[in-house]
Write a protein that holds these residues in place. Structure first.
Motif, PDB file in Angstrom:
ATOM      1  N   ILE A   1      39.372 -20.129  18.745  1.00  0.00           N
ATOM      2  CA  ILE A   1      38.239 -21.059  18.651  1.00  0.00           C
ATOM      3  C   ILE A   1      37.663 -21.355  20.034  1.00  0.00           C
ATOM      4  O   ILE A   1      36.444 -21.308  20.246  1.00  0.00           O
ATOM      5  CB  ILE A   1      38.683 -22.373  17.977  1.00  0.00           C
ATOM      6  CG1 ILE A   1      39.058 -22.118  16.511  1.00  0.00           C
ATOM      7  CG2 ILE A   1      37.575 -23.428  18.053  1.00  0.00           C
ATOM      8  CD1 ILE A   1      39.743 -23.291  15.838  1.00  0.00           C
ATOM      9  N   ALA A   2      38.545 -21.664  20.986  1.00  0.00           N
ATOM     10  CA  ALA A   2      38.090 -22.034  22.337  1.00  0.00           C
ATOM     11  C   ALA A   2      37.469 -20.854  23.065  1.00  0.00           C
ATOM     12  O   ALA A   2      36.432 -20.993  23.729  1.00  0.00           O
ATOM     13  CB  ALA A   2      39.262 -22.601  23.140  1.00  0.00           C
ATOM     14  N   THR A   3      38.070 -19.673  22.948  1.00  0.00           N
ATOM     15  CA  THR A   3      37.576 -18.484  23.661  1.00  0.00           C
ATOM     16  C   THR A   3      36.181 -18.101  23.214  1.00  0.00           C
ATOM     17  O   THR A   3      35.352 -17.669  24.016  1.00  0.00           O
ATOM     18  CB  THR A   3      38.544 -17.295  23.444  1.00  0.00           C
ATOM     19  OG1 THR A   3      39.848 -17.663  23.916  1.00  0.00           O
ATOM     20  CG2 THR A   3      38.073 -16.073  24.211  1.00  0.00           C
TER      21      THR A   3
ATOM     22  N   GLU B   1      30.652 -20.862  23.364  1.00  0.00           N
ATOM     23  CA  GLU B   1      29.714 -20.535  24.444  1.00  0.00           C
ATOM     24  C   GLU B   1      29.930 -21.460  25.648  1.00  0.00           C
ATOM     25  O   GLU B   1      30.002 -22.680  25.507  1.00  0.00           O
ATOM     26  CB  GLU B   1      28.273 -20.674  23.947  1.00  0.00           C
ATOM     27  CG  GLU B   1      27.242 -20.210  24.971  1.00  0.00           C
ATOM     28  CD  GLU B   1      25.811 -20.297  24.454  1.00  0.00           C
ATOM     29  OE1 GLU B   1      24.890 -20.040  25.237  1.00  0.00           O
ATOM     30  OE2 GLU B   1      25.632 -20.630  23.258  1.00  0.00           O
ATOM     31  N   GLY B   2      30.064 -20.871  26.811  1.00  0.00           N
ATOM     32  CA  GLY B   2      30.261 -21.636  28.043  1.00  0.00           C
ATOM     33  C   GLY B   2      31.701 -21.628  28.519  1.00  0.00           C
ATOM     34  O   GLY B   2      31.978 -22.007  29.650  1.00  0.00           O
TER      35      GLY B   2
ATOM     36  N   SER C   1      33.880 -29.712  26.287  1.00  0.00           N
ATOM     37  CA  SER C   1      35.210 -30.204  25.932  1.00  0.00           C
ATOM     38  C   SER C   1      35.189 -30.908  24.575  1.00  0.00           C
ATOM     39  O   SER C   1      36.029 -30.651  23.706  1.00  0.00           O
ATOM     40  CB  SER C   1      35.728 -31.158  27.007  1.00  0.00           C
ATOM     41  OG  SER C   1      36.956 -31.725  26.627  1.00  0.00           O
ATOM     42  N   ARG C   2      34.216 -31.797  24.372  1.00  0.00           N
ATOM     43  CA  ARG C   2      34.121 -32.544  23.112  1.00  0.00           C
ATOM     44  C   ARG C   2      33.795 -31.632  21.935  1.00  0.00           C
ATOM     45  O   ARG C   2      34.306 -31.822  20.827  1.00  0.00           O
ATOM     46  CB  ARG C   2      33.084 -33.655  23.249  1.00  0.00           C
ATOM     47  CG  ARG C   2      33.595 -34.855  24.041  1.00  0.00           C
ATOM     48  CD  ARG C   2      32.651 -36.042  24.049  1.00  0.00           C
ATOM     49  NE  ARG C   2      31.552 -35.849  24.985  1.00  0.00           N
ATOM     50  CZ  ARG C   2      30.300 -35.584  24.647  1.00  0.00           C
ATOM     51  NH1 ARG C   2      29.988 -35.466  23.365  1.00  0.00           N
ATOM     52  NH2 ARG C   2      29.365 -35.443  25.564  1.00  0.00           N
ATOM     53  N   SER C   3      32.936 -30.640  22.178  1.00  0.00           N
ATOM     54  CA  SER C   3      32.563 -29.711  21.103  1.00  0.00           C
ATOM     55  C   SER C   3      33.743 -28.839  20.689  1.00  0.00           C
ATOM     56  O   SER C   3      33.976 -28.614  19.493  1.00  0.00           O
ATOM     57  CB  SER C   3      31.395 -28.826  21.564  1.00  0.00           C
ATOM     58  OG  SER C   3      30.256 -29.598  21.847  1.00  0.00           O
ATOM     59  N   VAL C   4      34.488 -28.347  21.680  1.00  0.00           N
ATOM     60  CA  VAL C   4      35.674 -27.522  21.375  1.00  0.00           C
ATOM     61  C   VAL C   4      36.709 -28.354  20.625  1.00  0.00           C
ATOM     62  O   VAL C   4      37.305 -27.896  19.647  1.00  0.00           O
ATOM     63  CB  VAL C   4      36.284 -26.946  22.676  1.00  0.00           C
ATOM     64  CG1 VAL C   4      37.638 -26.297  22.382  1.00  0.00           C
ATOM     65  CG2 VAL C   4      35.343 -25.918  23.296  1.00  0.00           C
ATOM     66  N   GLU C   5      36.913 -29.593  21.065  1.00  0.00           N
ATOM     67  CA  GLU C   5      37.874 -30.487  20.396  1.00  0.00           C
ATOM     68  C   GLU C   5      37.474 -30.722  18.939  1.00  0.00           C
ATOM     69  O   GLU C   5      38.314 -30.675  18.032  1.00  0.00           O
ATOM     70  CB  GLU C   5      37.930 -31.826  21.134  1.00  0.00           C
ATOM     71  CG  GLU C   5      38.875 -32.831  20.490  1.00  0.00           C
ATOM     72  CD  GLU C   5      38.902 -34.167  21.229  1.00  0.00           C
ATOM     73  OE1 GLU C   5      39.442 -35.131  20.666  1.00  0.00           O
ATOM     74  OE2 GLU C   5      38.384 -34.231  22.358  1.00  0.00           O
TER      75      GLU C   5
END
Length: 407
Positions: free
Chosen positions: A224-226, A229-230, A267-271
């Motif tokens: 998910i994190a990889t 985008e960004g 950070s918030r979007s990935v979380e």
């Protein structure tokens, strides 16, 4: 999230309570009939059911404690009380297994006939049916709320099904004239019980020691994190269980010059994405780090197309060509010269040039003139750094820019 957590724990607590009452009923019935009939197997099964009562009680107490809010002494909450309860279950199962082995060996050495065999057989059948329904119920609720202790307790009830079947076969064998076989059946049940107890105990100890027992969750978080985008890189992913919940932390690598606001947004979007995908996740800690790129892509506006002998243009959007070079380990790995596609536009040519550089995944653009305000902001938003050329030849200028960026 707090309300959702409380509801899940309350649901598990209710399941453990019902399990305790049902097992109490089975234990009393099997114990009374076992004593009256003289069935060693049924008495052993009764002892087993009483162990289930203590096991279910341990789960109930564990889930009850887990509902407490975090405080100064337990800042991460009381969730591990549920895992501790799971360990208690395992110990009870193992002790019960030893008891049944002892009783079984006595029965093999001194076989006894069974009184009221039909009633004993009926109780064994009842035990099979009730244990099966109870196992399915606890596993279903355990999976719904992500409770390892309730799931393990459900599997223990499933073991009760098989043990009750073996007890039934043993009692039936004694009824038709082979009383020693009921003790053999009890011995087989004891070995199975001890295996399950050791298995559950190992899992509970690993959780209490914060071992990573969910490699699938680690891979899911990484994926998910990889793919967000960004994000330039993902590393140091750590996952641990605490009762029915998962706690995780990871480091995200982003572009070195990423503004704090943009980094916080990523950070918030990935979380949010990870929490949406992993229902058991209670807390995730994300640390943002500027990622040092191994390969830098540098662009330079050119007057002409003469390879590395070309001359740098003093115009940004009006340059006829752009050289785009990949540089790694102090060497130009490859380069190409492309026509500036923004020349066909009469308006917003600077923004179109920035869009072109973005699509080429450029990290640095070399330019010594002035860029208009609009393209300057656009370059900043796309994290494309502008550096003044430093050197004599184009190759020297490119390598000096790479060295300066990686210092």
């Amino acid at each position: 999230m707090e309300k959702k957590t409380s509801n899940r724990l309350k649901k598990g607590e209710t399941a453990a309570k019902y399990s305790t009452l049902v097992n109490l009923f089975l234990a009393i019935i099997k114990g009374v009939v076992g004593v009256l009939s003289g069935s060693i197997a049924l008495i052993a099964d009764s002892v087993h059911s009483f162990s289930d009562i203590f096991a279910s009680l341990a789960v109930y107490i564990g889930l009850r404690f887990s509902r407490r809010k975090p405080d100064e002494k337990f800042p991460y909450g009381y969730y591990k009380f549920e895992t501790l309860a799971s360990l208690v279950i395992s110990v009870i199962i193992i002790i019960t297994g030893f008891d049944i082995i002892f009783e079984s060996l006595n029965g093999i050495l001194t076989p006894k006939t069974i009184e009221i065999p039909l009633i004993a057989l009926s109780v064994a059948v009842l035990s099979v049916a009730v244990s099966l329904l109870l196992a399915r119920y606890k596993e279903r609720v355990g999976n719904e709320i992500g409770s390892p202790a309730l799931i393990s307790d459900g599997k223990h009830s499933l073991v009760d099904v098989f043990s009750s079947i073996i007890v039934f076969v043993g009692i039936l064998s004694a009824y038709i004239g082979y009383p020693v076989l009921q003790s053999v059946a009890s011995f087989a049940v004891a070995l199975l019980i001890m295996y399950i107890g050791l298995k559950f105990g190992k899992e509970a100890i690993l959780v209490l020691l914060d071992a990573c027992i969910d490699p699938g969750i680690v891979e899911n978080i990484k994926s998910i994190a990889t793919n967000f985008e960004g994000v330039e890189g993902v590393h140091d992913i750590k996952v641990r269980r605490s009762g029915p919940f998962v706690f995780a932390e990871l480091h995200l690598g982003t572009k070195k010059r990423l503004p704090i606001q943009k980094a916080d947004e990523i950070s918030r979007s990935v979380e949010k994405l990870i929490k949406k995908e992993i229902n058991d996740l209670d807390t995730i800690t994300i640390k943002i780090e500027g990622e040092k790129k191994l390969i830098l892509r540098i662009a330079a506006p050119l007057v002409d197309n003469k390879g590395l002998m070309s001359n740098i243009s003093k115009h940004f959007a009006k340059s006829p060509y752009f050289l785009i070079a990949d540089i790694t380990n102090g060497k130009i790995k490859k380069f190409q010269i492309k026509k500036n596609p923004s020349l066909i536009y009469e308006r917003k040519r600077g923004l179109k040039t920035v869009e072109f550089l973005k699509n080429e995944d450029v990290d640095i653009v070399l330019f010594e003139g002035e860029v208009k305000e609009g393209p300057t902001y656009a370059l900043s938003d796309e994290l494309i750094k502008v550096l003044s050329p430093d050197g004599i030849t184009l190759e020297e200028i490119l390598l000096n820019a790479a060295i300066k960026e990686q210092q």
